[in-house]
Design a protein around this motif. Sequence first.
Motif, mmCIF file in Angstrom:
data_model
loop_
_atom_site.group_PDB
_atom_site.id
_atom_site.type_symbol
_atom_site.label_atom_id
_atom_site.label_comp_id
_atom_site.label_asym_id
_atom_site.label_seq_id
_atom_site.Cartn_x
_atom_site.Cartn_y
_atom_site.Cartn_z
ATOM 1 N N ILE A 73 -23.963 102.283 -42.063
ATOM 2 C CA ILE A 73 -24.284 100.861 -42.144
ATOM 3 C C ILE A 73 -23.015 100.082 -41.842
ATOM 4 O O ILE A 73 -21.992 100.280 -42.491
ATOM 5 C CB ILE A 73 -24.815 100.477 -43.542
ATOM 6 C CG1 ILE A 73 -26.072 101.264 -43.874
ATOM 7 C CG2 ILE A 73 -25.087 98.985 -43.620
ATOM 8 C CD1 ILE A 73 -26.575 101.064 -45.284
ATOM 9 N N HIS A 74 -23.086 99.223 -40.825
ATOM 10 C CA HIS A 74 -21.963 98.361 -40.465
ATOM 11 C C HIS A 74 -22.276 96.955 -40.961
ATOM 12 O O HIS A 74 -23.238 96.338 -40.517
ATOM 13 C CB HIS A 74 -21.747 98.340 -38.953
ATOM 14 C CG HIS A 74 -21.355 99.669 -38.400
ATOM 15 N ND1 HIS A 74 -20.089 100.165 -38.505
ATOM 16 C CD2 HIS A 74 -22.073 100.607 -37.734
ATOM 17 C CE1 HIS A 74 -20.037 101.354 -37.931
ATOM 18 N NE2 HIS A 74 -21.230 101.646 -37.463
ATOM 19 N N VAL A 75 -21.442 96.451 -41.867
ATOM 20 C CA VAL A 75 -21.695 95.153 -42.496
ATOM 21 C C VAL A 75 -20.698 94.127 -41.956
ATOM 22 O O VAL A 75 -19.489 94.372 -41.930
ATOM 23 C CB VAL A 75 -21.572 95.244 -44.032
ATOM 24 C CG1 VAL A 75 -21.876 93.900 -44.667
ATOM 25 C CG2 VAL A 75 -22.499 96.307 -44.573
ATOM 26 N N THR A 76 -21.231 92.991 -41.531
ATOM 27 C CA THR A 76 -20.406 91.872 -41.079
ATOM 28 C C THR A 76 -20.809 90.630 -41.856
ATOM 29 O O THR A 76 -21.875 90.572 -42.453
ATOM 30 C CB THR A 76 -20.591 91.596 -39.578
ATOM 31 O OG1 THR A 76 -21.966 91.304 -39.333
ATOM 32 C CG2 THR A 76 -20.156 92.775 -38.744
ATOM 33 N N VAL A 133 -20.834 103.116 -45.676
ATOM 34 C CA VAL A 133 -20.765 101.680 -45.429
ATOM 35 C C VAL A 133 -19.425 101.361 -44.773
ATOM 36 O O VAL A 133 -18.370 101.708 -45.294
ATOM 37 C CB VAL A 133 -20.932 100.878 -46.738
ATOM 38 C CG1 VAL A 133 -20.835 99.400 -46.471
ATOM 39 C CG2 VAL A 133 -22.251 101.231 -47.403
ATOM 40 N N THR A 134 -19.500 100.707 -43.610
ATOM 41 C CA THR A 134 -18.314 100.288 -42.875
ATOM 42 C C THR A 134 -18.281 98.770 -42.837
ATOM 43 O O THR A 134 -19.241 98.142 -42.384
ATOM 44 C CB THR A 134 -18.340 100.846 -41.438
ATOM 45 O OG1 THR A 134 -18.528 102.252 -41.485
ATOM 46 C CG2 THR A 134 -17.057 100.510 -40.708
ATOM 47 N N TRP A 135 -17.201 98.193 -43.317
ATOM 48 C CA TRP A 135 -17.053 96.739 -43.335
ATOM 49 C C TRP A 135 -16.292 96.319 -42.102
ATOM 50 O O TRP A 135 -15.254 96.877 -41.767
ATOM 51 C CB TRP A 135 -16.317 96.297 -44.595
ATOM 52 C CG TRP A 135 -17.068 96.631 -45.831
ATOM 53 C CD1 TRP A 135 -16.951 97.755 -46.576
ATOM 54 C CD2 TRP A 135 -18.082 95.842 -46.454
ATOM 55 N NE1 TRP A 135 -17.825 97.723 -47.634
ATOM 56 C CE2 TRP A 135 -18.536 96.551 -47.583
ATOM 57 C CE3 TRP A 135 -18.653 94.601 -46.173
ATOM 58 C CZ2 TRP A 135 -19.517 96.062 -48.424
ATOM 59 C CZ3 TRP A 135 -19.624 94.113 -47.013
ATOM 60 C CH2 TRP A 135 -20.061 94.840 -48.117
ATOM 61 N N LYS A 136 -16.788 95.300 -41.426
ATOM 62 C CA LYS A 136 -16.143 94.801 -40.208
ATOM 63 C C LYS A 136 -15.178 93.675 -40.546
ATOM 64 O O LYS A 136 -15.174 93.133 -41.636
ATOM 65 C CB LYS A 136 -17.205 94.322 -39.208
ATOM 66 C CG LYS A 136 -18.122 95.429 -38.737
ATOM 67 C CD LYS A 136 -17.335 96.473 -37.999
ATOM 68 C CE LYS A 136 -18.229 97.594 -37.521
ATOM 69 N NZ LYS A 136 -17.517 98.638 -36.871
ATOM 70 N N HIS A 137 -14.380 93.312 -39.576
ATOM 71 C CA HIS A 137 -13.340 92.289 -39.726
ATOM 72 C C HIS A 137 -13.951 90.980 -40.182
ATOM 73 O O HIS A 137 -14.994 90.604 -39.689
ATOM 74 C CB HIS A 137 -12.623 92.097 -38.388
ATOM 75 C CG HIS A 137 -11.503 91.122 -38.456
ATOM 76 N ND1 HIS A 137 -10.318 91.431 -39.037
ATOM 77 C CD2 HIS A 137 -11.409 89.844 -38.034
ATOM 78 C CE1 HIS A 137 -9.519 90.390 -38.958
ATOM 79 N NE2 HIS A 137 -10.158 89.417 -38.355
#
Length: 128
Positions: free
Chosen positions: A81-84, A115-119
Amino acid sequence: MIVILFRILIIAAIILLLYSIIQYFRNPERLLQHAKISNGFYFIDEQWNSKKNIRLVYKGCQFEGEKYVGTTENSFEIVDIHVTVTDPIELQGLTRDDIYFLEKELLIRYPYAKVTWKHPIDKLIVTK
């Protein structure tokens, strides 16, 4: 005969009006905006639909997460899951504990996910 027809039409109009009011109050978009205004937490997701993005609001900040399907040992699951954040200005006042709370909520619903948090959120996260 015409009086009976008008009564039926009035009853149908009242039923349609009640149905529309109920649908308005149950609308997820309206609930999401209400949670954003009231600085609450609200989570919109269709877990059975892997193509729909996750949308959530926490403390007035709206996030969007993209789900990716992969394989686990036994089945196909959401594994990434990529969260922005939709508006980085809204991040003002959010702490590291708030981000960890959101990550915990995502992992409750998707236990196999990473879970991957974006800039710019990834600058706040210490643990990888």
